[in-house]
Scaffold this motif. Structure first.
Motif, PDB file in Angstrom:
ATOM      1  N   PRO A  76      52.312  47.630  42.075  1.00 60.99           N
ATOM      2  CA  PRO A  76      51.089  47.847  42.867  1.00 60.99           C
ATOM      3  C   PRO A  76      50.277  46.571  43.093  1.00 60.99           C
ATOM      4  O   PRO A  76      49.771  46.353  44.201  1.00 60.99           O
ATOM      5  CB  PRO A  76      50.311  48.876  42.044  1.00 60.99           C
ATOM      6  CG  PRO A  76      51.356  49.581  41.240  1.00 60.99           C
ATOM      7  CD  PRO A  76      52.387  48.544  40.922  1.00 60.99           C
ATOM      8  N   ARG A  77      50.123  45.739  42.058  1.00 60.17           N
ATOM      9  CA  ARG A  77      49.304  44.535  42.241  1.00 60.17           C
ATOM     10  C   ARG A  77      49.934  43.582  43.241  1.00 60.17           C
ATOM     11  O   ARG A  77      49.249  42.998  44.086  1.00 60.17           O
ATOM     12  CB  ARG A  77      49.094  43.817  40.902  1.00 60.17           C
ATOM     13  CG  ARG A  77      48.170  42.604  41.036  1.00 60.17           C
ATOM     14  CD  ARG A  77      47.799  42.026  39.693  1.00 60.17           C
ATOM     15  NE  ARG A  77      46.783  40.981  39.867  1.00 60.17           N
ATOM     16  CZ  ARG A  77      46.963  39.701  39.585  1.00 60.17           C
ATOM     17  NH1 ARG A  77      48.141  39.295  39.141  1.00 60.17           N
ATOM     18  NH2 ARG A  77      45.990  38.828  39.749  1.00 60.17           N
ATOM     19  N   LEU A  78      51.251  43.422  43.168  1.00 61.27           N
ATOM     20  CA  LEU A  78      51.928  42.547  44.119  1.00 61.27           C
ATOM     21  C   LEU A  78      51.829  43.116  45.536  1.00 61.27           C
ATOM     22  O   LEU A  78      51.634  42.366  46.500  1.00 61.27           O
ATOM     23  CB  LEU A  78      53.396  42.383  43.720  1.00 61.27           C
ATOM     24  CG  LEU A  78      54.263  41.524  44.641  1.00 61.27           C
ATOM     25  CD1 LEU A  78      53.645  40.152  44.848  1.00 61.27           C
ATOM     26  CD2 LEU A  78      55.668  41.404  44.098  1.00 61.27           C
ATOM     27  N   GLN A  79      51.930  44.419  45.670  1.00 63.64           N
ATOM     28  CA  GLN A  79      51.788  45.033  46.998  1.00 63.64           C
ATOM     29  C   GLN A  79      50.405  44.772  47.584  1.00 63.64           C
ATOM     30  O   GLN A  79      50.272  44.473  48.778  1.00 63.64           O
ATOM     31  CB  GLN A  79      52.048  46.533  46.907  1.00 63.64           C
ATOM     32  CG  GLN A  79      53.499  46.914  46.683  1.00 63.64           C
ATOM     33  CD  GLN A  79      53.720  48.418  46.744  1.00 63.64           C
ATOM     34  OE1 GLN A  79      52.760  49.191  46.813  1.00 63.64           O
ATOM     35  NE2 GLN A  79      54.974  48.842  46.707  1.00 63.64           N
ATOM     36  N   SER A  80      49.380  44.874  46.734  1.00 63.75           N
ATOM     37  CA  SER A  80      48.020  44.618  47.236  1.00 63.75           C
ATOM     38  C   SER A  80      47.859  43.157  47.645  1.00 63.75           C
ATOM     39  O   SER A  80      47.180  42.856  48.637  1.00 63.75           O
ATOM     40  CB  SER A  80      46.993  44.998  46.171  1.00 63.75           C
ATOM     41  OG  SER A  80      47.116  44.155  45.029  1.00 63.75           O
ATOM     42  N   THR A 264      46.094  32.057  45.670  1.00 65.38           N
ATOM     43  CA  THR A 264      44.850  32.274  46.411  1.00 65.38           C
ATOM     44  C   THR A 264      44.943  31.738  47.828  1.00 65.38           C
ATOM     45  O   THR A 264      44.473  32.371  48.787  1.00 65.38           O
ATOM     46  CB  THR A 264      43.680  31.611  45.672  1.00 65.38           C
ATOM     47  OG1 THR A 264      43.556  32.188  44.370  1.00 65.38           O
ATOM     48  CG2 THR A 264      42.376  31.801  46.432  1.00 65.38           C
ATOM     49  N   LEU A 265      45.562  30.560  47.988  1.00 62.87           N
ATOM     50  CA  LEU A 265      45.724  29.988  49.322  1.00 62.87           C
ATOM     51  C   LEU A 265      46.598  30.875  50.194  1.00 62.87           C
ATOM     52  O   LEU A 265      46.298  31.092  51.380  1.00 62.87           O
ATOM     53  CB  LEU A 265      46.332  28.588  49.209  1.00 62.87           C
ATOM     54  CG  LEU A 265      46.637  27.876  50.530  1.00 62.87           C
ATOM     55  CD1 LEU A 265      45.358  27.643  51.331  1.00 62.87           C
ATOM     56  CD2 LEU A 265      47.345  26.548  50.277  1.00 62.87           C
ATOM     57  N   LEU A 266      47.672  31.414  49.644  1.00 58.77           N
ATOM     58  CA  LEU A 266      48.568  32.273  50.415  1.00 58.77           C
ATOM     59  C   LEU A 266      47.883  33.587  50.791  1.00 58.77           C
ATOM     60  O   LEU A 266      48.010  34.061  51.925  1.00 58.77           O
ATOM     61  CB  LEU A 266      49.843  32.562  49.622  1.00 58.77           C
ATOM     62  CG  LEU A 266      50.820  31.392  49.459  1.00 58.77           C
ATOM     63  CD1 LEU A 266      51.915  31.753  48.479  1.00 58.77           C
ATOM     64  CD2 LEU A 266      51.412  31.000  50.805  1.00 58.77           C
ATOM     65  N   VAL A 267      47.160  34.165  49.840  1.00 61.65           N
ATOM     66  CA  VAL A 267      46.504  35.449  50.102  1.00 61.65           C
ATOM     67  C   VAL A 267      45.334  35.279  51.059  1.00 61.65           C
ATOM     68  O   VAL A 267      44.987  36.187  51.814  1.00 61.65           O
ATOM     69  CB  VAL A 267      46.059  36.093  48.770  1.00 61.65           C
ATOM     70  CG1 VAL A 267      45.254  37.364  49.009  1.00 61.65           C
ATOM     71  CG2 VAL A 267      47.289  36.412  47.917  1.00 61.65           C
ATOM     72  N   GLY A 268      44.723  34.090  51.056  1.00 60.81           N
ATOM     73  CA  GLY A 268      43.596  33.848  51.940  1.00 60.81           C
ATOM     74  C   GLY A 268      42.267  34.199  51.341  1.00 60.81           C
ATOM     75  O   GLY A 268      41.223  34.038  51.979  1.00 60.81           O
ATOM     76  N   GLN A 269      42.279  34.664  50.121  1.00 60.92           N
ATOM     77  CA  GLN A 269      41.048  34.989  49.402  1.00 60.92           C
ATOM     78  C   GLN A 269      41.394  35.058  47.916  1.00 60.92           C
ATOM     79  O   GLN A 269      42.570  35.101  47.544  1.00 60.92           O
ATOM     80  CB  GLN A 269      40.467  36.325  49.865  1.00 60.92           C
ATOM     81  CG  GLN A 269      41.395  37.506  49.619  1.00 60.92           C
ATOM     82  CD  GLN A 269      40.852  38.814  50.149  1.00 60.92           C
ATOM     83  OE1 GLN A 269      39.950  38.823  50.964  1.00 60.92           O
ATOM     84  NE2 GLN A 269      41.405  39.915  49.690  1.00 60.92           N
ATOM     85  N   ALA A 270      40.376  35.066  47.080  1.00 60.42           N
ATOM     86  CA  ALA A 270      40.628  35.164  45.646  1.00 60.42           C
ATOM     87  C   ALA A 270      41.274  36.504  45.336  1.00 60.42           C
ATOM     88  O   ALA A 270      40.776  37.552  45.774  1.00 60.42           O
ATOM     89  CB  ALA A 270      39.323  35.007  44.872  1.00 60.42           C
ATOM     90  N   PRO A 271      42.420  36.522  44.621  1.00 61.81           N
ATOM     91  CA  PRO A 271      43.074  37.794  44.301  1.00 61.81           C
ATOM     92  C   PRO A 271      42.139  38.714  43.543  1.00 61.81           C
ATOM     93  O   PRO A 271      41.403  38.293  42.660  1.00 61.81           O
ATOM     94  CB  PRO A 271      44.279  37.375  43.451  1.00 61.81           C
ATOM     95  CG  PRO A 271      44.516  35.941  43.805  1.00 61.81           C
ATOM     96  CD  PRO A 271      43.161  35.371  44.113  1.00 61.81           C
ATOM     97  N   ALA A 272      42.166  39.977  43.909  1.00 61.65           N
ATOM     98  CA  ALA A 272      41.326  40.955  43.224  1.00 61.65           C
ATOM     99  C   ALA A 272      41.761  41.085  41.770  1.00 61.65           C
ATOM    100  O   ALA A 272      42.946  41.027  41.448  1.00 61.65           O
ATOM    101  CB  ALA A 272      41.425  42.305  43.927  1.00 61.65           C
ATOM    102  N   SER A 273      40.791  41.232  40.898  1.00 59.71           N
ATOM    103  CA  SER A 273      41.121  41.379  39.480  1.00 59.71           C
ATOM    104  C   SER A 273      41.766  42.732  39.263  1.00 59.71           C
ATOM    105  O   SER A 273      41.246  43.773  39.645  1.00 59.71           O
ATOM    106  CB  SER A 273      39.846  41.267  38.638  1.00 59.71           C
ATOM    107  OG  SER A 273      38.902  42.256  39.031  1.00 59.71           O
TER     108      SER A 273
END
Length: 482
Positions: A76-80, A264-273
């Motif tokens: 789930p975390r990787l999917q998000s 973070t750079l790939l996601v475009g924002q800080a990953p959600a905790s």
């Protein structure tokens, strides 16, 4: 007024003829032969038979394009993270905007295939001096015009405009395929960055546990040395192992932080905790790596980057047609239909109708070699597109072959490395017993501890390599986007 229907008929006939009779002087497109072997290297298939990983083209396995990333990465975390990256990644956003740009350019180019109809209203006043007037008196003339017109519409008898439109369409479609390739690559990059961060976290936890255990051992050795039960050599050896584990933990903490920044750079924002995951286990990796490889020819329809390269080749082929058409006459049409009057109130009176019809033929006679140079340029660019298409296929073939080779051997390598770790752990246990009974030296125990720590770190690295190889295989085979 009696000639107006004839003018309309002539204009409609010529426009229809231009649209229907346009031919193309572009070479007949033929897909270049794939410059790769008919099958993937046989060694990979032979090695696969020695592992638990299913062979390529397994009957019960789905192809990569039929396997969406949500099915391939069930965590789930990787999917998000992947979903967030598809929304916020700037490179992917740029690729989407490139599609809009290419579509607009195609619309601009395709608009030249239809006449541009303009409405106009004009009020013209002109003074004629007395010495030019037939009456010897200066006069002021007035004229009012209203109507519709077609300006410089090219009758595309030799397909120049059509070829340019076809090239723009292929470029637009290639840009869309490039966006799909970028999206697949982004999914793979996010997954690799995520599992890299997880591997560093696992290695850091091992290093931290090892450091804490060695710190306790060092304190005991220090206490024994103070009462003369241990030598100074034992104390320094324990101190060396403790500080080595501490240095390794600090290095891994730094690498983990940098891996988080890359994610973070790939996601475009800080990953959600969220609750952190772990590297896939051996069974999960076997399932992930079970995607069939198929035949090299299948890549032509699976990989969007290959489809994009072929579309760019088609665009270059169409540009040759436009360059060839430049050697032939260019026929353009300017026509107008409306009403004219010297007074505004008589603009729509009977008999005020007006029309004009001005076809123009331009035949190149001397251009200092410009048309020939443009044709040569188009042909060279077509050859470059062929080379790019062939190189893209060769690169795809190499990526799949590399992923298959890694898949076939890394399973055995992980099993061997796990056996090494288990043997080192058992060796340390036995040496500790021998040391407690006064049979083995403390240096033997310290050496076993060092070897066990190295084996643990190496096992995590091999598991990460297997995971990234499974991701590479998914991407190389053109994994699905849903």
């Amino acid at each position: 007024m009696t000639k107006l229907p004839a003018a309309r008929a002539t204009l409609a006939a010529l426009s229809g003829a231009a649209l229907l009779s346009a031919c193309s002087l572009a070479p007949t497109y033929q897909r270049p032969a794939a410059p790769v072997a008919a099958t993937f290297p046989a060694d990979s298939v032979g090695a696969a038979a020695r592992t638990s990983v299913p062979l390529p083209l397994a009957a019960n396995a789905r192809t990569a394009v039929d396997t969406g990333w949500r099915d391939y990465f069930p965590e789930p975390r990787l999917q998000s993270l992947i979903a967030a990256a598809q929304e916020n990644n700037r490179d992917l956003r740029t690729a989407v905007l490139r599609i809009e740009e290419a579509r607009a350019l195609y619309n601009v180019q395709s608009a030249d295939r239809l006449p541009n109809l303009n409405a106009s209203v004009a009020d013209t006043r002109a003074k004629t001096p007395a010495f030019l007037s037939s009456t010897g008196v200066s006069t002021i003339g007035k004229r009012y015009d209203v109507g519709v017109s077609v300006s410089s519409f090219e009758l595309d008898f030799f397909g120049r405009v059509k070829s340019l439109s076809d090239a723009a369409l292929s470029t637009y479609l290639a840009t869309d395929e490039a966006r799909m390739a970028a999206q697949i690559a982004l999914v793979a990059q996010v997954a690799q960055a995520y599992y890299t961060e997880r591997a560093y976290a696992e290695q850091y936890a091992l290093a931290q546990q090892t450091y804490e255990a060695r710190a306790r051992t060092y304190q005991l050795t220090q206490q024994r040395a103070e009462v003369g039960a241990s030598s100074r050599l034992d104390l320094r050896s324990n101190e060396t192992l403790m500080e080595t584990a501490r240095a390794a933990a600090l290095a891994l903490a730094r690498q983990r932080a940098q891996a988080e920044n890359a994610l973070t750079l790939l996601v475009g924002q800080a990953p959600a905790s969220a609750a952190a995951g772990a590297l896939p286990d051996a069974r999960q990796l076997d399932n992930m790596s079970a995607l069939p490889a198929g035949l090299p020819s299948d890549l032509l329809i699976r990989r969007p980057d290959i489809r994009a390269a072929e579309l760019r080749l088609k665009a270059a082929n169409a540009n040759i047609g436009a360059a060839r058409a430049a050697f032939f006459p260019r026929i353009s049409l300017t026509a107008a239909l409306g009403s004219s009057s010297p007074s505004l109130h008589g603009l729509f009176d009977s008999g005020s109708g007006s029309w004009s019809f001005a076809p123009q033929l331009t035949l190149p006679i001397f251009d200092a070699g410009r048309n020939r140079a443009n044709l040569t340029l188009a042909e060279v660019r077509n050859n470059l597109a062929v080379a790019d298409y062939e190189k893209t296929i060769q690169t795809a073939f190499r990526e799949v072959a590399d992923a298959l080779a890694a898949r076939d051997y890394l399973g055995e390598q992980e099993a061997a490395q796990r056996a090494v770790q288990e043997a080192q752990a058992d060796r340390l246990k036995l040496l500790q017993l021998r040391f407690d009974n006064g049979v083995a030296s403390s240096l033997d125990v310290l050496d076993a501890q060092r070897e066990l720590f190295s084996a643990q770190q190496s096992l995590v690295q091999v598991r990460l390599l297997r995971t990234t190889t499974a991701i590479d295989l998914y991407r190389a085979l053109g994994g699905g986007l849903q």
